[in-house]
Design a protein around this motif. Structure first.
Motif, short mmCIF file in Angstrom:
data_model
loop_
_atom_site.label_atom_id
_atom_site.label_comp_id
_atom_site.label_asym_id
_atom_site.label_seq_id
_atom_site.Cartn_x
_atom_site.Cartn_y
_atom_site.Cartn_z
N THR A 94 42.14 46.56 56.62
CA THR A 94 40.99 47.07 55.99
C THR A 94 41.75 47.00 54.35
OG1 THR A 94 40.13 48.30 57.73
CG2 THR A 94 39.39 49.07 55.62
N SER A 95 40.91 46.83 53.43
CA SER A 95 41.46 46.73 51.98
C SER A 95 40.52 47.64 51.20
CB SER A 95 41.49 45.28 51.58
OG SER A 95 40.29 44.88 51.40
N VAL A 96 41.14 48.39 50.24
CA VAL A 96 40.48 49.12 49.40
C VAL A 96 41.09 48.96 48.04
CG1 VAL A 96 40.10 51.67 48.44
CG2 VAL A 96 40.40 51.09 50.89
N VAL A 97 40.14 48.25 47.02
CA VAL A 97 40.53 47.51 45.86
C VAL A 97 40.03 48.99 44.89
CG1 VAL A 97 40.28 46.02 44.15
CG2 VAL A 97 40.30 45.38 46.47
N GLY A 98 40.95 48.99 44.00
CA GLY A 98 40.94 49.92 42.83
C GLY A 98 41.28 51.35 43.06
N PHE A 99 42.29 51.59 44.17
CA PHE A 99 42.69 52.90 44.25
C PHE A 99 44.04 52.75 44.81
CE2 PHE A 99 43.32 56.68 47.04
CZ PHE A 99 43.24 57.45 46.44
#
Length: 136
Positions: A94-99
């Motif tokens: 699971t990826s989170v971009v911008g953090f």
């Protein structure tokens, strides 16, 4: 007989000093006891930063140069996702971009990934386990 202010202050000072000296002896005994307890329990805690067995998940942080745009970060995240998808032992990502998970800052040039590993029972080869040896 009337005592002067100086005599009363002197006697009060001596009395308080004696009390503090007695309490400092108790504090010193407690300090030594806490030190011994810390040494005792410290010798029984694992000394390595990571446990011998992985816990089934990994956090990956990604930092690009400070001026990187969100589009560039998203493209880099897709490349990392592809690499992780082809890594033996990885179940899903699971990826989170911008953090940034490390600094808890929202930026255009950071991202992080929650990588969940397959259960231990299905990770049978050395390439899928934490203790993989790089020597041939």
């Amino acid at each position: 007989m009337v005592q002067s202010h100086f005599e009363r202050a002197s006697q009060g000072y001596v009395r308080r000093s004696g009390g503090l000296i007695r309490k400092s002896a108790l504090a010193l005994v407690l300090l030594v006891a806490c030190g011994l307890a810390g040494a005792f329990f410290g010798s029984r805690v694992p000394s390595s930063f990571l446990p011998d067995e992985d816990q089934g998940y990994v956090y990956v942080n990604m930092d690009l140069p400070n001026a990187a745009s969100l589009e560039r970060t998203s493209a880099a995240a897709r490349q990392v996702e592809e690499i992780l998808a082809n890594t033996p032992g990885v179940e899903y990502t699971t990826s989170v971009v911008g953090f940034s998970l490390l600094s808890f800052v929202r930026t255009t040039y950071n991202g992080f990934f929650f990588v969940t590993l397959k259960p231990w029972t299905s990770r049978e080869t050395r390439a899928e386990q934490f203790q993989e040896s790089s020597s041939a």
